[in-house]
Design a protein around this motif. Structure first.
Motif, PDB file in Angstrom:
ATOM      1  N   VAL A  86      27.486  45.608  36.922  1.00 33.72           N
ATOM      2  CA  VAL A  86      28.124  46.750  37.589  1.00 33.72           C
ATOM      3  C   VAL A  86      28.527  46.368  39.012  1.00 33.72           C
ATOM      4  O   VAL A  86      29.641  46.670  39.471  1.00 33.72           O
ATOM      5  CB  VAL A  86      27.193  47.982  37.587  1.00 33.72           C
ATOM      6  CG1 VAL A  86      27.704  49.058  38.525  1.00 33.72           C
ATOM      7  CG2 VAL A  86      27.033  48.528  36.178  1.00 33.72           C
ATOM      8  N   VAL A  87      27.645  45.680  39.711  1.00 33.10           N
ATOM      9  CA  VAL A  87      27.956  45.247  41.084  1.00 33.10           C
ATOM     10  C   VAL A  87      29.113  44.251  41.074  1.00 33.10           C
ATOM     11  O   VAL A  87      30.029  44.340  41.895  1.00 33.10           O
ATOM     12  CB  VAL A  87      26.704  44.644  41.761  1.00 33.10           C
ATOM     13  CG1 VAL A  87      27.053  44.035  43.108  1.00 33.10           C
ATOM     14  CG2 VAL A  87      25.623  45.699  41.896  1.00 33.10           C
ATOM     15  N   ARG A  88      29.080  43.320  40.131  1.00 30.85           N
ATOM     16  CA  ARG A  88      30.173  42.351  40.024  1.00 30.85           C
ATOM     17  C   ARG A  88      31.496  43.038  39.691  1.00 30.85           C
ATOM     18  O   ARG A  88      32.546  42.666  40.207  1.00 30.85           O
ATOM     19  CB  ARG A  88      29.851  41.300  38.970  1.00 30.85           C
ATOM     20  CG  ARG A  88      28.808  40.319  39.425  1.00 30.85           C
ATOM     21  CD  ARG A  88      28.600  39.243  38.384  1.00 30.85           C
ATOM     22  NE  ARG A  88      27.601  38.313  38.867  1.00 30.85           N
ATOM     23  CZ  ARG A  88      26.769  37.641  38.089  1.00 30.85           C
ATOM     24  NH1 ARG A  88      26.840  37.775  36.779  1.00 30.85           N
ATOM     25  NH2 ARG A  88      25.895  36.817  38.608  1.00 30.85           N
ATOM     26  N   TRP A  90      32.358  46.091  40.462  1.00 33.59           N
ATOM     27  CA  TRP A  90      32.796  46.795  41.661  1.00 33.59           C
ATOM     28  C   TRP A  90      33.492  45.819  42.616  1.00 33.59           C
ATOM     29  O   TRP A  90      34.572  46.102  43.132  1.00 33.59           O
ATOM     30  CB  TRP A  90      31.594  47.453  42.331  1.00 33.59           C
ATOM     31  CG  TRP A  90      31.947  48.143  43.617  1.00 33.59           C
ATOM     32  CD1 TRP A  90      32.523  49.365  43.773  1.00 33.59           C
ATOM     33  CD2 TRP A  90      31.760  47.614  44.936  1.00 33.59           C
ATOM     34  NE1 TRP A  90      32.703  49.636  45.104  1.00 33.59           N
ATOM     35  CE2 TRP A  90      32.237  48.580  45.840  1.00 33.59           C
ATOM     36  CE3 TRP A  90      31.232  46.434  45.423  1.00 33.59           C
ATOM     37  CZ2 TRP A  90      32.198  48.393  47.211  1.00 33.59           C
ATOM     38  CZ3 TRP A  90      31.194  46.248  46.804  1.00 33.59           C
ATOM     39  CH2 TRP A  90      31.677  47.217  47.673  1.00 33.59           C
ATOM     40  N   ALA A  91      32.866  44.656  42.828  1.00 31.87           N
ATOM     41  CA  ALA A  91      33.454  43.643  43.714  1.00 31.87           C
ATOM     42  C   ALA A  91      34.783  43.124  43.137  1.00 31.87           C
ATOM     43  O   ALA A  91      35.753  42.915  43.877  1.00 31.87           O
ATOM     44  CB  ALA A  91      32.475  42.501  43.925  1.00 31.87           C
ATOM     45  N   TYR A  92      34.818  42.922  41.829  1.00 35.05           N
ATOM     46  CA  TYR A  92      36.040  42.458  41.163  1.00 35.05           C
ATOM     47  C   TYR A  92      37.158  43.468  41.364  1.00 35.05           C
ATOM     48  O   TYR A  92      38.281  43.111  41.711  1.00 35.05           O
ATOM     49  CB  TYR A  92      35.760  42.240  39.675  1.00 35.05           C
ATOM     50  CG  TYR A  92      36.974  41.845  38.875  1.00 35.05           C
ATOM     51  CD1 TYR A  92      37.405  40.521  38.833  1.00 35.05           C
ATOM     52  CD2 TYR A  92      37.690  42.788  38.154  1.00 35.05           C
ATOM     53  CE1 TYR A  92      38.528  40.155  38.110  1.00 35.05           C
ATOM     54  CE2 TYR A  92      38.808  42.436  37.422  1.00 35.05           C
ATOM     55  CZ  TYR A  92      39.217  41.115  37.407  1.00 35.05           C
ATOM     56  OH  TYR A  92      40.330  40.756  36.687  1.00 35.05           O
ATOM     57  N   ARG A  93      36.857  44.728  41.159  1.00 37.71           N
ATOM     58  CA  ARG A  93      37.855  45.787  41.306  1.00 37.71           C
ATOM     59  C   ARG A  93      38.424  45.796  42.724  1.00 37.71           C
ATOM     60  O   ARG A  93      39.632  45.883  42.927  1.00 37.71           O
ATOM     61  CB  ARG A  93      37.244  47.140  40.977  1.00 37.71           C
ATOM     62  CG  ARG A  93      38.207  48.293  41.102  1.00 37.71           C
ATOM     63  CD  ARG A  93      37.472  49.623  40.888  1.00 37.71           C
ATOM     64  NE  ARG A  93      38.212  50.712  41.427  1.00 37.71           N
ATOM     65  CZ  ARG A  93      38.187  51.110  42.700  1.00 37.71           C
ATOM     66  NH1 ARG A  93      37.446  50.483  43.583  1.00 37.71           N
ATOM     67  NH2 ARG A  93      38.895  52.134  43.108  1.00 37.71           N
ATOM     68  N   ARG A  94      37.568  45.681  43.724  1.00 36.24           N
ATOM     69  CA  ARG A  94      38.019  45.672  45.124  1.00 36.24           C
ATOM     70  C   ARG A  94      38.923  44.469  45.402  1.00 36.24           C
ATOM     71  O   ARG A  94      39.883  44.568  46.150  1.00 36.24           O
ATOM     72  CB  ARG A  94      36.837  45.656  46.074  1.00 36.24           C
ATOM     73  CG  ARG A  94      36.109  46.977  46.139  1.00 36.24           C
ATOM     74  CD  ARG A  94      34.999  46.956  47.172  1.00 36.24           C
ATOM     75  NE  ARG A  94      35.440  46.471  48.461  1.00 36.24           N
ATOM     76  CZ  ARG A  94      35.769  47.247  49.507  1.00 36.24           C
ATOM     77  NH1 ARG A  94      35.716  48.544  49.367  1.00 36.24           N
ATOM     78  NH2 ARG A  94      36.138  46.722  50.651  1.00 36.24           N
TER      79      ARG A  94
END
Length: 107
Positions: A86-88, A90-94
């Protein structure tokens, strides 16, 4: 030429794809794209990373733009691995969102 819907002109359709889609997804996309193109609708694909989807979409006559931003992270494994996923994601989306917006504006 495509007919307007409720008085609005028909522009085009753009698919956002990872580039790693399998046969069934590619078949569905390229078949629908063929029908839309016959109706005069512009059909494009924004592809996150080079892969089998690029060749399939090009062969179907779609406009293809490869963004080269990598594929989204997996959510495989146990609960802890999924939390990290989930954290990855989120970072990917940004990281990827600006490239997708730029890709869409260039169509």
């Amino acid at each position: 030429m495509a007919k307007p819907v409720d008085g609005l002109p028909v522009g085009g359709v753009a698919w956002l794809m990872t580039g790693q889609e399998g046969y069934g997804v590619l078949r569905a996309v390229t078949t629908l794209a063929g029908g839309l193109k016959r109706e005069g609708v512009r059909v494009d694909a924004l592809v996150l990373e080079d892969g089998p989807a690029v060749l399939a979409c090009e062969a179907a006559g779609m406009g293809v733009k490869v963004l080269g931003v990598g594929v989204p992270p997996d959510f495989a494994g146990g609960l802890g691995a999924k939390a990290v996923g989930v954290v990855r994601a989120w970072a990917y989306r940004r990281r990827v969102l600006p490239a997708v917006v730029e890709g869409l504006s260039g169509l």
